[in-house]
Scaffold this motif. Structure first.
Motif, short mmCIF file in Angstrom:
data_model
loop_
_atom_site.label_atom_id
_atom_site.label_comp_id
_atom_site.label_asym_id
_atom_site.label_seq_id
_atom_site.Cartn_x
_atom_site.Cartn_y
_atom_site.Cartn_z
N LEU A 45 18.60 89.72 29.11
CA LEU A 45 17.58 90.02 30.10
C LEU A 45 17.72 89.11 31.30
O LEU A 45 18.77 88.51 31.47
N SER A 46 16.69 89.20 32.13
CA SER A 46 16.63 88.30 33.48
C SER A 46 15.27 87.89 33.62
O SER A 46 14.33 88.39 33.14
N GLY A 47 15.25 87.04 34.63
CA GLY A 47 13.96 86.50 35.35
C GLY A 47 13.47 87.46 36.61
O GLY A 47 12.53 87.11 37.32
N LEU A 48 14.09 88.56 36.69
CA LEU A 48 13.79 89.80 37.54
C LEU A 48 12.39 90.43 37.37
O LEU A 48 12.14 90.40 36.14
N SER A 49 11.98 91.14 38.52
CA SER A 49 10.88 91.94 38.22
C SER A 49 10.91 92.93 37.16
O SER A 49 11.89 93.66 37.02
#
Length: 464
Positions: free
Chosen positions: A146-150
């Motif tokens: 996953l990521s910290g993006l929106s």
């Protein structure tokens, strides 16, 4: 061949008898549901299984896809190294997914591999699948972090994954691995907050509906307070099911150990343009932004005016003509804070006044918050509709001689040692004690925990 089916699953190591040692019987509904969805997946005879996991490699601004031809994993971190498995990766799929991401200038690919060993969020679904008869010699896997993006960017990545499936004509199943809240019970390993059960109820309702717009627009403060685990996995999955008719089936939900475990199965039907949640999300965000603008006071309106003018023109804005006298006749320090998707996007301010009035203080600090905060890249035009503003106008700092004179909700704190000075505003999310407040202020100033500091407190008037 499009995605055959999808499923949202948890990944509690205690569900394995070798680890649970009898405790796994307390989540038998989860275990039974896991066995059932594993049986269904095996019956579908997939060629490729995609697993998104919050415990795979995760970056703030990039989606990592595991490279290589194979991978191994075990439950050694949970004291049972003999529970192990080996899988093959679909390297052709990974290469094509990386190419498609690059073509769209989307931040995803195989760069930044740190550990090829399978994480438990990936391991557990595969373990159940193997026990259900899946032949790991024939079926290949794709592991995605996953990521910290929106939410939008997670959804978009799901769409790129789906397009890759179609282009390669793969019989594919999508597994979104992720627990729910980690804060369901006081006696649980992470404690209790009211937002925990609230988060779990909303996620299970949104998945079971299935209403992916509500899933993508859940309140970020609630999600953070609930210490959620798998929401971003579910966002990617929802993107992978973009413009497809979906029938959802809730198989189980349990929170026995203070962590939420939910399993929802998704049958995929014909194309359905009405389920274009990227479009729905864009429309929703526009409506919400307009609502915010209508409720902003003069302080926040000025911060927005300054920031948007600078981002669009790269020039500082002039003061509007219709400002209230209180902004023009008072001098004070002020902080402008920016948030996006519930996360801090910039915060710069002045402890003491540096300009002729509060209005100019806000005007200059809004520009600094969007372009000079060293923790963040400059705000771009495409982000303007997502930015949520707050303006804190500071009262005069007051010297104090004891931490007993602080109140984390009422007072901000300044710590000082020689020429080093750190400040933290009051009433910030996730900061619940004076000790935490002072510790973070020390870190910001580069003052070690053992060094003596002079303490100051100040009150603020916060404008949203």
């Amino acid at each position: 061949m499009s995605i055959l089916a999808a499923v949202a699953v948890p990944h509690p190591p205690i569900i394995l008898p070798e680890i649970g040692r009898g405790e796994e019987k307390k989540i038998s509904a989860t275990s039974d549901a896991y066995k059932e969805i594993s049986r269904r997946i095996v019956e579908l005879n997939p060629e490729t299984i995609i697993i998104t996991s919050p415990h795979s490699i995760m970056y703030a601004d990039y989606f990592h896809v595991s490279p290589g031809k194979s991978a191994e994993g075990s439950m050694a971190n949970f004291r049972v190294p003999e529970v192990s498995l080996k899988i093959k990766y679909d390297s052709e799929f990974v290469e094509k997914l990386s190419e498609n991401s690059s073509a769209e200038k989307f931040p995803a690919g195989t760069f930044g591999e740190r550990s090829p060993e399978l994480d438990h969020g990936t391991f557990l679904p595969i373990r159940f699948l193997q026990q259900a008869g899946l032949d790991s010699e024939k079926v290949k896997f794709v592991r995605i972090g996953l990521s910290g993006l929106s939410p939008e960017e997670h959804y978009q990545f799901g769409k790129i994954i789906s397009r890759t499936v179609d282009e390669l004509n793969r019989r594919t199943v999508f597994i979104a691995s992720g627990d729910l809240s980690h804060k369901l019970k006081p006696e649980g390993p992470y404690g209790f907050v009211p937002e925990g059960p609230e988060f779990d109820a909303e996620v299970m309702e949104n998945l079971s509906a299935p209403d992916f717009l509500k899933l993508l627009t859940m309140d970020s403060t609630m999600c953070n307070r609930a210490a959620e685990c798998g929401l971003r996995s579910f966002w990617i999955m929802s993107g992978a099911l973009d413009k497809k008719s979906v029938t959802a089936e809730k198989l189980s939900y349990e929170g026995t150990f203070g962590v939420g475990y939910g399993i929802v199965w998704f049958e995929i039907g014909e194309p359905d343009e009405s389920r274009d949640f990227a479009k729905k999300l864009s429309e929703y965000k526009h409506v919400e932004a307009e609502k915010r603008k209508k409720t902003e006071d003069a302080y926040v309106k000025l911060a927005r005016h300054s920031l948007e003018n600078f981002v669009r023109t790269h020039k500082p804005a002039e003061l509007p003509d219709d400002l209230p006298e209180e902004l023009l006749n008072r001098r004070a320090g002020a902080f402008v804070s920016l948030h996006k998707n519930g996360n801090l996007r910039g915060c710069i301010g002045t402890i003491m006044p540096t300009t002729e009035n509060v209005a100019r203080e806000i005007l200059q600090n809004a520009v600094s918050a969007c372009s000079r905060d060293p923790r963040f890249s400059p705000v771009e035009i495409s982000e303007l509709e997502d930015i949520v503003y707050s303006v804190d106008v500071l009262g005069e700092p007051e010297r104090i001689f004891s931490v007993k004179d602080l109140d984390v909700k009422k007072y901000g704190v300044i710590v000082e040692n020689g020429g080093r000075r750190g400040l933290l505003l009051p009433d910030l999310e996730g900061i619940d004690t004076v000790e935490e407040q002072i510790s973070i202020a020390r870190q910001k100033a580069g003052i070690a925990p053992t060094e003596k500091v002079t303490l100051w407190r100040f009150e603020v008037i916060r404008h949203h």
